[in-house]
Design a protein around this motif. Structure first.
Motif, PDB file in Angstrom:
ATOM      1  N   UNK A   1       0.796  -1.226   0.000  1.00 22.52           N
ATOM      2  CA  UNK A   1       0.000   0.000   0.000  1.00 22.52           C
ATOM      3  C   UNK A   1       0.826   1.272   0.000  1.00 22.52           C
ATOM      4  N   UNK A   2       2.160   1.151  -0.095  1.00 28.91           N
ATOM      5  CA  UNK A   2       2.965   2.350   0.115  1.00 28.91           C
ATOM      6  C   UNK A   2       4.147   2.423  -0.845  1.00 28.91           C
TER       7      UNK A   2
ATOM      8  N   UNK B   1       6.212   4.882  -0.711  1.00 26.44           N
ATOM      9  CA  UNK B   1       7.292   5.368   0.153  1.00 26.44           C
ATOM     10  C   UNK B   1       8.075   4.188   0.733  1.00 26.44           C
ATOM     11  N   UNK B   2       7.349   3.146   1.132  1.00 28.52           N
ATOM     12  CA  UNK B   2       8.021   1.969   1.684  1.00 28.52           C
ATOM     13  C   UNK B   2       8.903   1.286   0.642  1.00 28.52           C
TER      14      UNK B   2
ATOM     15  N   UNK C   1      11.986   3.537   0.419  1.00 33.36           N
ATOM     16  CA  UNK C   1      12.797   3.273   1.612  1.00 33.36           C
ATOM     17  C   UNK C   1      13.547   1.952   1.427  1.00 33.36           C
ATOM     18  N   UNK C   2      12.843   0.938   0.944  1.00 30.40           N
ATOM     19  CA  UNK C   2      13.469  -0.367   0.763  1.00 30.40           C
ATOM     20  C   UNK C   2      14.675  -0.271  -0.175  1.00 30.40           C
TER      21      UNK C   2
ATOM     22  N   UNK D   1      17.576   1.550   1.407  1.00 30.76           N
ATOM     23  CA  UNK D   1      18.155   0.589   2.346  1.00 30.76           C
ATOM     24  C   UNK D   1      18.993  -0.447   1.606  1.00 30.76           C
TER      25      UNK D   1
ATOM     26  N   UNK E   1       9.093  13.725   3.166  1.00 31.21           N
ATOM     27  CA  UNK E   1       9.280  12.311   3.502  1.00 31.21           C
ATOM     28  C   UNK E   1      10.378  11.660   2.656  1.00 31.21           C
TER      29      UNK E   1
ATOM     30  N   UNK F   1      14.019  10.026   4.560  1.00 29.01           N
ATOM     31  CA  UNK F   1      14.640   8.712   4.333  1.00 29.01           C
ATOM     32  C   UNK F   1      16.149   8.856   4.193  1.00 29.01           C
TER      33      UNK F   1
END
Lengths: 425, 425
Positions: free
Chosen positions: B97-98, B100-101, B104-105, B108, B139, B143
């Motif tokens: 659902x994201x 942004x995630x 970020x992944x 990372x 946002x 990160x």
């Protein structure tokens, strides 16, 4: 059939030839069956279809779950999982569709940055180790392998991991940073940790001040008998023992509603939860709260979950019984060539063959069109030291498919056993 | 009202006193309004309720989306997002659902392990830098701040980031590992990158062989005019320029269907996609494919999305117009004390005040019950060097609330301006 261990070589060869004829019959059937993974069957997936009709997305506190916000999860969802995980709702984060992803996130967090009780990030240690009760869940082991941990096998018993060994290891080695656990109806044996095991895990002295128990309560309500086994809450026991930051506990609805679209949750000390939320903040605005509300409205509470799980049991119990009965009929008469677990819940049965027989059995099955979980999969690095363990996943195939597959499996196991016996003569 | 810049100190004080009376009237109203975040309003969320009635969860290839598997996403969902992202379906991973995630992944992943074209993981460099077009999305910046990157401000223009500066920086500094971009209807200015900007980004020489452009196409279909601006596909331009692994491009349905429960996707070269999937494998079995199917069945394709977005536009266009009109009426007569952007899409308007006025304006608004995005939020580390920028988010409040909030905002901006003018006398 007679005791293989008492047979002469000639008798074994005779038996082998008989079995080979039978095996060829199976091969000619052109089977294509899969007992590889612990997947729910279609009938199980259909049990939750009413959930999809839920259509109130305003939370109990008036918050609109359709919009951004509330990283920690909807309050009613936190309370719901708090009950399942034996925690307070402030000790819970409700996440997305995958508890594995939450576990991965926490191993990554410890490795990259450490926890509240870490002297330094795990990656700054020369050696990193993790305890792995075996046989266990391959996807747990893969995470720690990916992050470069050396994995140490801990033998499982009917009461949980060998605690003498665990205690001896963790108290002398600071590089052992944690341990994987499936405490109820363990994957794949179906064992439940005893109260004594839980308490020893909570109390044991660890050289690492930031030792973490990854407590994957994947099967906490997945009962297959009337017994409904419950064990002491690790969170509480750890708190009582003065080690409140030790446990990170998980569950999900993956095998309650939908494996692809359930809701996962994490419970830990409030201090851990605050720290984790602070670190999650840069990663994601919020998890899928509409799915959280859907689940809570449908399942309501633990009682509602248990009622729902009885419907799963009605589908699964005959499958487990069929497999165990086939093992008993086809393997027991051959003497002490195999034993298997008799789980009172969960998703798997462990079948232990004679040393050196597991890979060969899987290969023979595969050649006849039945895919099993790869031999060794339940061990770190995929290495079963004895090559004897098979993880049996009876949930996905239909009863009829399962009957065929189990018959073939026992046939292949007997063929593999005879080969080993003849070779060792 | 007259030109503040031409006023004497006495005239400014007189104006100030008049405005303070007006301000007190607002304060007495006991307002409680929020223009902080770019959240869709309830009316927008209601647009997608028919989607929740979709109830076919078997994919076009017969795969049951309710069960485990298919990490890369359902094929119809990959094709759907491939169209939105101007990519081939093999270049797409459909996630949770994201978006942004997902970003970020990938930061990372680069930091921990590097990409296919990395000489070593980013964490092994002494210095790590990232280019941040400003103003930009807070946002994103958070990160790279979290992972310890030094962030370098790049001024935005109506055609995208200042490319002379970008090219000069990236070609000499190997520690610059990437750049954040919101190429269409940028957050918060609403600018669109020109074709020339896209091509220069694709072609530029970078000292870092593994330079990554994080191309967040969050507003790719979020038109507010008939113009429906489209820009060249970065994936294709990079491929053509011989830099196929440079772009990582993203979009989501967060502001098409539900911010809390949409579907996010990533497109990149097939080589990148294979590498990313291999690394995601230990993390998660699969994303929520039921939600993927729900979306694709409801929105169908890009044409369906654009039709749906016209309903959003009908709700949002009057809100944007109201804000711009209020700015024109209340700020323009005061002389050259402010300017603002006139976005043809997206979720924000940038309001630029005189140097030193932004924080004070936000504080004055807050004291009267209207929460704005924090001054400086659109800059790395929350530091607007000129303290002049405000991100205006007109989507969430009702028209009536927006009217009050905009009036108050311009009043506060004028008060803050007078304070600065008087101080500088």
């Amino acid at each position: 059939m007679a005791n293989y261990l008492a047979m002469s070589s000639e008798e074994l060869v005779e038996e082998q030839q008989k079995l080979r004829v039978e095996y060829q019959t199976y091969k000619n059937m052109g089977l294509n069956l899969n007992m590889d993974r612990g997947k729910p069957c279609t009938e199980q997936l259909d049990l939750s279809k009413e959930m999809l009709k839920m259509d109130n997305y305003i939370g109990e506190d008036g918050f609109d779950a359709r919009n951004y916000g509330v990283l920690e999860g909807m309050p009613e969802a936190r309370r719901f999982f708090a009950e399942l995980l034996n925690a307070d709702m402030e000790e819970v984060i409700v996440g997305g569709n995958s508890s594995l992803q939450l576990m991965y996130y926490l191993i990554d967090l410890g490795w990259r940055q450490g926890f509240v009780d870490s002297p330094r990030p795990w990656r700054h240690y020369n050696a990193l180790k993790f305890l792995c009760p075996v046989p266990g869940y391959d996807r747990h082991f893969r995470i720690t392998e990916y992050f470069g941990f050396q994995m140490i096998n801990i033998p499982m018993t009917e009461n949980g991991p060998d605690m003498d060994m665990v205690e001896a290891l963790v108290q002398k080695d600071e590089s052992i940073k944690g341990m994987w656990c499936v405490p109820v109806y363990s994957n794949p044996d179906g064992y439940c940790y005893s109260a004594e095991t839980v308490r020893r895990l909570a109390r044991m002295k660890t050289a690492a001040p930031d030792f973490k128990i990854i407590w994957d309560n994947a099967y906490v309500v997945h009962h297959l008998t009337d017994e409904q086994i419950e064990i002491p809450a690790l969170l509480y026991e750890c708190q009582k023992a003065g080690n409140p930051e030790r446990p990170l506990t998980f569950c999900s609805t993956s095998k309650i509603t939908y494996p692809g679209a359930g809701v996962a949750a994490l419970a830990a000390s409030e201090r851990n939860i605050r720290y984790i939320l602070k670190n999650m903040m840069p990663m994601i605005i919020s998890f899928d709260k509409m799915n959280q509300l859907r689940h809570v409205q449908y399942l309501k509470n633990k009682e509602g979950v248990l009622a729902h799980m009885r419907k799963h049991r009605a589908i699964l119990e005959p499958k487990f019984n069929l497999v165990k009965q086939t093992f008993a009929e086809q393997l027991s008469p051959c003497g002490d060539i195999a034993h298997w677990t008799d789980p009172k819940g969960g998703y798997f049965i462990s079948l232990y063959l004679m040393e050196g027989c597991a890979k060969r059995t899987v290969q023979l099955c595969k050649d006849a069109g039945v895919t099993l979980t790869g031999a060794g999969a339940a061990y770190p690095y995929g290495l079963d030291p004895k090559d004897s363990h098979l993880r049996i996943a009876p949930t996905y195939p239909s009863l009829q498919e399962l009957e065929t597959a189990s018959q073939l499996l026992t046939l292949c196991a007997r063929l593999a056993t005879i080969e080993v016996l003849l070779k060792n003569r």
